[in-house]
Design a protein around this motif. Structure first.
Motif, PDB file in Angstrom:
ATOM      1  N   UNK A 141      25.006  -1.161  27.003  1.00 52.71           N
ATOM      2  CA  UNK A 141      24.043  -2.031  26.330  1.00 52.71           C
ATOM      3  C   UNK A 141      24.788  -2.952  25.357  1.00 52.71           C
ATOM      4  N   UNK A 142      24.426  -4.235  25.401  1.00 53.72           N
ATOM      5  CA  UNK A 142      25.038  -5.204  24.488  1.00 53.72           C
ATOM      6  C   UNK A 142      24.616  -4.927  23.060  1.00 53.72           C
ATOM      7  N   UNK A 143      25.440  -5.368  22.119  1.00 52.45           N
ATOM      8  CA  UNK A 143      25.100  -5.212  20.705  1.00 52.45           C
ATOM      9  C   UNK A 143      24.023  -6.189  20.286  1.00 52.45           C
ATOM     10  N   UNK A 160      32.180   5.434  31.672  1.00 47.53           N
ATOM     11  CA  UNK A 160      31.751   4.196  32.302  1.00 47.53           C
ATOM     12  C   UNK A 160      30.284   4.132  32.647  1.00 47.53           C
ATOM     13  N   UNK A 161      29.576   5.235  32.535  1.00 48.20           N
ATOM     14  CA  UNK A 161      28.153   5.240  32.880  1.00 48.20           C
ATOM     15  C   UNK A 161      27.319   4.681  31.742  1.00 48.20           C
ATOM     16  N   UNK A 162      26.088   4.259  32.089  1.00 47.39           N
ATOM     17  CA  UNK A 162      25.171   3.730  31.072  1.00 47.39           C
ATOM     18  C   UNK A 162      24.475   4.891  30.369  1.00 47.39           C
ATOM     19  N   UNK A 163      24.464   4.905  29.033  1.00 49.98           N
ATOM     20  CA  UNK A 163      23.822   6.008  28.308  1.00 49.98           C
ATOM     21  C   UNK A 163      22.338   6.116  28.635  1.00 49.98           C
ATOM     22  N   UNK A 164      21.872   7.355  28.708  1.00 45.63           N
ATOM     23  CA  UNK A 164      20.445   7.583  28.872  1.00 45.63           C
ATOM     24  C   UNK A 164      19.750   7.388  27.529  1.00 45.63           C
ATOM     25  N   UNK A 165      18.412   7.314  27.581  1.00 44.78           N
ATOM     26  CA  UNK A 165      17.659   7.168  26.332  1.00 44.78           C
ATOM     27  C   UNK A 165      17.905   8.357  25.416  1.00 44.78           C
ATOM     28  N   UNK A 200      21.290   7.921  23.751  1.00 44.30           N
ATOM     29  CA  UNK A 200      21.210   6.914  22.703  1.00 44.30           C
ATOM     30  C   UNK A 200      20.538   7.488  21.461  1.00 44.30           C
ATOM     31  N   UNK A 201      19.464   8.233  21.667  1.00 44.61           N
ATOM     32  CA  UNK A 201      18.724   8.789  20.535  1.00 44.61           C
ATOM     33  C   UNK A 201      19.549   9.829  19.798  1.00 44.61           C
ATOM     34  N   UNK A 202      20.279  10.674  20.569  1.00 45.57           N
ATOM     35  CA  UNK A 202      21.044  11.748  19.950  1.00 45.57           C
ATOM     36  C   UNK A 202      22.307  11.244  19.253  1.00 45.57           C
ATOM     37  N   UNK A 203      22.972  10.269  19.890  1.00 43.48           N
ATOM     38  CA  UNK A 203      24.283   9.889  19.414  1.00 43.48           C
ATOM     39  C   UNK A 203      24.286   8.679  18.480  1.00 43.48           C
ATOM     40  N   UNK A 204      23.335   7.742  18.670  1.00 43.38           N
ATOM     41  CA  UNK A 204      23.378   6.523  17.878  1.00 43.38           C
ATOM     42  C   UNK A 204      22.361   6.498  16.751  1.00 43.38           C
ATOM     43  N   UNK A 205      21.392   7.428  16.775  1.00 48.40           N
ATOM     44  CA  UNK A 205      20.445   7.499  15.661  1.00 48.40           C
ATOM     45  C   UNK A 205      20.528   8.839  14.953  1.00 48.40           C
ATOM     46  N   UNK A 206      21.520   9.652  15.307  1.00 46.42           N
ATOM     47  CA  UNK A 206      21.649  10.939  14.643  1.00 46.42           C
ATOM     48  C   UNK A 206      22.085  10.727  13.198  1.00 46.42           C
ATOM     49  N   UNK A 207      21.920  11.741  12.353  1.00 45.44           N
ATOM     50  CA  UNK A 207      22.214  11.550  10.928  1.00 45.44           C
ATOM     51  C   UNK A 207      23.695  11.240  10.689  1.00 45.44           C
ATOM     52  N   UNK A 208      23.906  10.403   9.708  1.00 40.57           N
ATOM     53  CA  UNK A 208      25.267  10.110   9.291  1.00 40.57           C
ATOM     54  C   UNK A 208      25.694  11.021   8.145  1.00 40.57           C
ATOM     55  N   UNK A 209      24.794  11.853   7.656  1.00 41.39           N
ATOM     56  CA  UNK A 209      25.182  12.877   6.694  1.00 41.39           C
ATOM     57  C   UNK A 209      24.342  14.113   6.987  1.00 41.39           C
ATOM     58  N   UNK A 210      24.918  15.269   6.767  1.00 42.45           N
ATOM     59  CA  UNK A 210      24.187  16.500   7.062  1.00 42.45           C
ATOM     60  C   UNK A 210      23.318  16.893   5.868  1.00 42.45           C
ATOM     61  N   UNK A 211      22.488  17.916   6.024  1.00 45.66           N
ATOM     62  CA  UNK A 211      21.575  18.265   4.923  1.00 45.66           C
ATOM     63  C   UNK A 211      22.282  18.566   3.611  1.00 45.66           C
TER      64      UNK A 211
END
Length: 911
Positions: free
Chosen positions: A656-658, A729-734, A737-748
């Motif tokens: 996916x393009x930026x 090389x494969x296209x990420x699944x939804x 994307x949800x797990x890896x790109x919207x996951x928390x950037x800091x833990x609890x």
């Protein structure tokens, strides 16, 4: 490497054993004197027996002596000297009182070159644009690195990313690694096999051994193969049979500059000759200090310069690529994140280049080049040599790198006749203690505060302090001030301990050390076959093999060296007509590759010489060239934090393009996911077609003029692209994307998520653009000889990138000023005082690299040299300087300003 070395020595021994069977000595002595038309002796003039490798040079009184075979008289002597017309003298019998008078040729139009057509020809009749510098012009270059002085000539762009790390290009598309132009020393490739980097003159010749420099402008793949795309730079060394004696040069100046060089060459009888050349240079290096905000094309989450959230600065390292607070209500840390920080990115202050380089701020170059030559016959010469090169300098590409004791070992050999040659070499590069500044800064920040490796890191302390202070005060400015105070300071012993530890560690994901150790083995051969009067055919072939190694530090070579190869063959047919006034030539080359389809590179040219002495020469040519992706483009695997760089020679990538066609950033609420879909096909060869027309000639005896115009068309243009994708090389699944790109950037617990080892990442790969990229340009150069003490020079270059068919934000990496000019003067006064002065100016322009993107301001420099010879002491006193006015001279965005450097020196030549 050892096997190659032993094979090389065995071949040399066998040839020397066979030499007595090949050599027949019926030579007798010939001697005489070479002088000007006013009767002054010409020391340093060269005298050759035409059609052989038998030659000599004149001493201080202009005298020469050599041996020639008179079994088939007459013997023809070819006598030449820089700035004078070459003359041939026919001797029907031996003569020890030969007198040769040379006439001044101030326009240098009698120069002979061999690079443009792979055979010797007059420079006026060259079928393409070519520049040549002779020994005197090289001596007058006042810059610390020889190649920087080539900026004085038309159509040549040199970019400096440090004192000794320079890249050269013609007709656009410059970069810090000059991948579209090949650099040769005596026709041997000098690139680093791992990085495909042409490191300025770090691996080239010491100036004392440079006989001439030739630069071809534009495509030359038809005769030189892959990557002779926008030109060829050829350094020719001095022949020990011709230029004997001891030369020593010492210079010193500003910035603790010291440059010492020595060359010793000697004939051993009539058959053997050897030379040893060495140089050592050191100075305070130029370090980069651009603290503007990095472009969002490089760091898409960046804040504006001066933001209270911090920002990623071009020449600060260790901001950790930014720390983004969650804006996802499903994230466990969402509730504890202050509302004003949700979705915001905070950057650490990072470290300057001076902080990280520390005591490694000396530029250094060490070169030792011994060689041995043997005349198998008067017209067959064998040469074998070894080049040891080491250097310390800063380099810029995907990051800023400190090359410390980086270098190459090069074994090379050649057997050459009048019409043929066979050459081979083996090159290995070494990273030594080289390191990546971005990695070094980041890994210092993610190191634990405690030396025992237990507990919080400096990054965790910074972000926890930022959040805590903001909660307590509600002020971003106070939060930033408090957090910045927690960053480890370069004066702290812990900083120095971590710096040394990380620099010496080549472990991916933990250390900053670059560990390339790759090999390049290559061989090539050519034969020139005269078919009839005025008709010549040359045929040749070449093979090269790369064996890439980095222990997984730079390439995907975890288990074994990556092997890659290229094979090519070429031919050129030349026909001269109309009393040799019309020269027609066609050439073609076919190259095969391991990873790409075969490529055919044709070239056709016509030269017409008009005027009573053929002084007006009109030329036109068409050439097609190709560029093979660099070894890094093909096989890189390098995690630089915010992005993972991967090679692209397998099956391509889906992702996916930026941003989408509407300019919306990825993740925009309500934007269709399909509008961001992106695909990057596996790499192909980049191709170039160029049409060129030009004129080179003399108007009267004083004015020389060279004019050219070109149009170029690039297809399958290679560029870097960033997108969101999976490592395989494969296209990420939804879900990915949800797990890896919207996951928390800091833990609890409030500690930042530091490392991404996941499948889905922001990736950068090299791929081919679908758009045709078009450029055009022109250059004009003129020199006017007022008198021998004064020659005026001027040149102007135009390079234009046509953006009419390119999409918005298309990164072309053109990196070339649209307008550039030089004006100068040089001369020789009373045969003792020589001088040169040059002013150069280049228009500011957009400069794009994976590391940084931004606009350069106009830049200029005044360079000058003066030398005074004391012939009775064999000594020349020298002084010079580059950028004497200390003007703005930043040539690489994100690189340093190349300021003033003045020196004085002395050179001793004992012939």
């Amino acid at each position: 490497m050892k096997k190659t070395y032993y094979l090389f020595l065995t071949l040399l021994f066998m040839l020397l054993q066979a030499a007595p069977l090949l050599a027949q000595d019926a030579a007798v002595t010939v001697s005489g004197v070479v002088q000007t038309d006013t009767g002054e002796p010409l020391p340093g003039a060269t005298v050759f027996v035409k059609g052989t490798f038998i030659g000599s040079s004149t001493d201080r009184e202009g005298r020469f002596q050599l041996r020639a075979d008179f079994s088939e008289p007459p013997v023809v002597l070819s006598v030449s000297f820089v700035g004078y017309e070459t003359r041939e003298v026919s001797l029907p019998q031996p003569d020890n009182a030969v007198q040769v008078t040379l006439k001044v040729n101030a326009t240098l139009t009698s120069e002979v070159i061999a690079s443009a057509s792979r055979v010797q020809e007059g420079i006026l009749q060259a079928p393409v644009t070519v520049e040549k510098l002779n020994t005197q012009q090289v001596e007058r270059i006042p810059t610390a690195d020889l190649q920087v002085g080539l900026n004085h000539y038309k159509g040549i762009d040199v970019n400096s990313s440090s004192l000794l790390m320079n890249s050269l290009s013609t007709r656009g598309f410059n970069s810090a690694k000059s991948e579209r132009l090949i650099q040769l020393t005596d026709y041997f490739d000098t690139q680093s096999p791992s990085l495909n980097v042409n490191t300025g003159n770090l691996t080239g010749l010491p100036e004392l051994d440079v006989e001439s420099i030739e630069i071809i402008h534009g495509p030359a793949s038809a005769l030189y193969g892959a990557n002779a795309f926008n030109g060829v730079l050829l350094l020719n060394s001095k022949d020990p049979f011709v230029t004997e004696g001891l030369s020593v040069r010492v210079r010193g100046g500003q910035r603790s500059f010291f440059d010492g060089q020595v060359r010793y060459a000697q004939k051993l009888g009539e058959k053997f000759a050897f030379k040893v050349v060495g140089s050592y240079l050191t100075a305070d290096d130029w370090l980069a200090s651009n603290y503007a905000a990095t472009s969002t094309l490089v760091e898409r989450r960046n804040n504006a310069e001066g933001s209270a959230l911090g920002y990623d600065a071009v020449n600060r390292y260790g901001e950790l690529g930014g720390f983004t607070f969650t804006n996802n209500p499903a994230d466990p840390s969402y509730a504890t994140t202050p509302a004003a920080l949700r979705g915001k990115t905070v950057f650490m202050p990072g470290f300057t280049e001076q902080d990280l380089v520390g005591g490694d701020d000396k530029a250094k170059s060490v070169k030792i080049h011994p060689s041995l030559s043997y005349l198998l016959t008067s017209s067959v010469k064998l040469t074998a040599g070894f080049n040891y090169s080491r250097g310390t300098a800063s380099y810029q590409s995907s990051s800023r790198y400190r090359f410390k004791e980086f270098g190459t070992n090069q074994f090379h050999g050649e057997i050459k006749g009048n019409r043929w040659f066979v050459r081979g070499q083996s090159v290995q590069d070494f990273g030594a203690q080289s390191y990546d500044l971005s990695f070094l800064g980041s890994f210092i920040q993610t190191s634990t505060i405690s030396p025992d490796g237990v507990g919080a890191t400096y990054a965790q302390r910074f972000y926890n302090t930022y959040v805590g202070t903001f909660r307590a005060t509600g002020s971003l400015e106070r939060a930033q001030t408090a957090a910045n105070a927690t960053q480890l300071q370069p004066s702290d012993p812990r900083f120095q301990q971590l710096r040394s530890q990380i620099i010496s560690d080549a472990t991916p994901g933990r250390g900053a050390r670059l560990n390339p150790s790759s090999l390049l083995n290559e061989g090539n051969a050519q034969y020139n076959l005269p078919l009839a009067e005025g008709t010549d055919l040359i045929v040749g072939g070449a093979y090269r093999k790369f064996r890439l190694g980095s222990n997984g530090n730079l390439f995907a070579d975890d288990d074994a060296r990556i092997q890659n190869h290229e094979l090519g063959g070429y031919a050129q047919l030349t026909q001269k007509l109309l009393d040799e006034r019309l020269k027609l030539a066609v050439a073609g080359r076919v190259d095969a590759f391991k990873n790409f389809d075969a490529a055919f590179s044709p070239r056709a040219s016509v030269v017409y010489s008009a005027g009573a002495s053929k002084q007006h020469n009109f030329r036109a040519s068409y050439g097609r060239a190709f560029r093979s992706p660099t070894q890094l483009d093909q096989y890189i695997r390098l995690d630089v934090g915010q992005v993972l760089l991967l090679g692209n020679v397998d099956n391509g990538f889906q992702g996916y393009s930026l941003t989408n066609a509407a300019g919306q950033p990825f993740g925009t609420p309500g934007a269709s996911l399909t509008s961001f879909e992106y695909s990057a096909a596996a790499l192909k060869l980049e191709r170039l077609s160029t049409y060129e027309a030009g004129y080179k000639g003399t108007l009267g005896e004083k004015l020389a003029l060279d004019v050219n115009y070109y149009q170029s068309y690039y297809n399958d243009f290679i560029g870097a692209q960033r997108f969101i994708g999976n490592r395989d090389g494969s296209r990420p699944t939804a879900t990915q994307l949800n797990q890896e790109l919207t996951r928390p950037q800091q833990n609890p617990a409030g500690t930042p998520f530091q490392e991404r080892t996941s499948q889905t990442r922001v990736l950068q790969v090299w791929t081919n653009a679908r758009q045709e990229v078009r450029t055009r340009g022109a250059a004009v150069g003129a020199s006017y000889s007022v008198a021998q003490p004064l020659t005026l020079t001027a040149n102007y270059s135009l390079n234009v990138l046509d953006r009419s068919n390119l999409p918005d934000n298309f990164q072309s990496f053109f990196n070339t000023p649209k307008h550039k000019y030089n004006v100068g003067a040089n001369g020789l006064v009373n045969s003792r005082l020589s001088y040169a002065v040059n002013y150069r100016w280049a228009q500011g322009h957009l400069y794009e690299l994976p590391f940084a993107v931004g606009e350069l301001a106009d830049y200029s420099a005044v360079d000058a040299y003066v030398g005074y010879t004391l012939p009775q002491f064999y000594t020349t006193l020298q002084a010079g300087g580059s950028n004497l006015l200390d003007a703005t001279n930043t040539q690489v965005y994100g690189g340093p300003n190349i300021g003033r450097l003045v020196f004085v020196g002395v050179q001793v030549d004992i012939k």
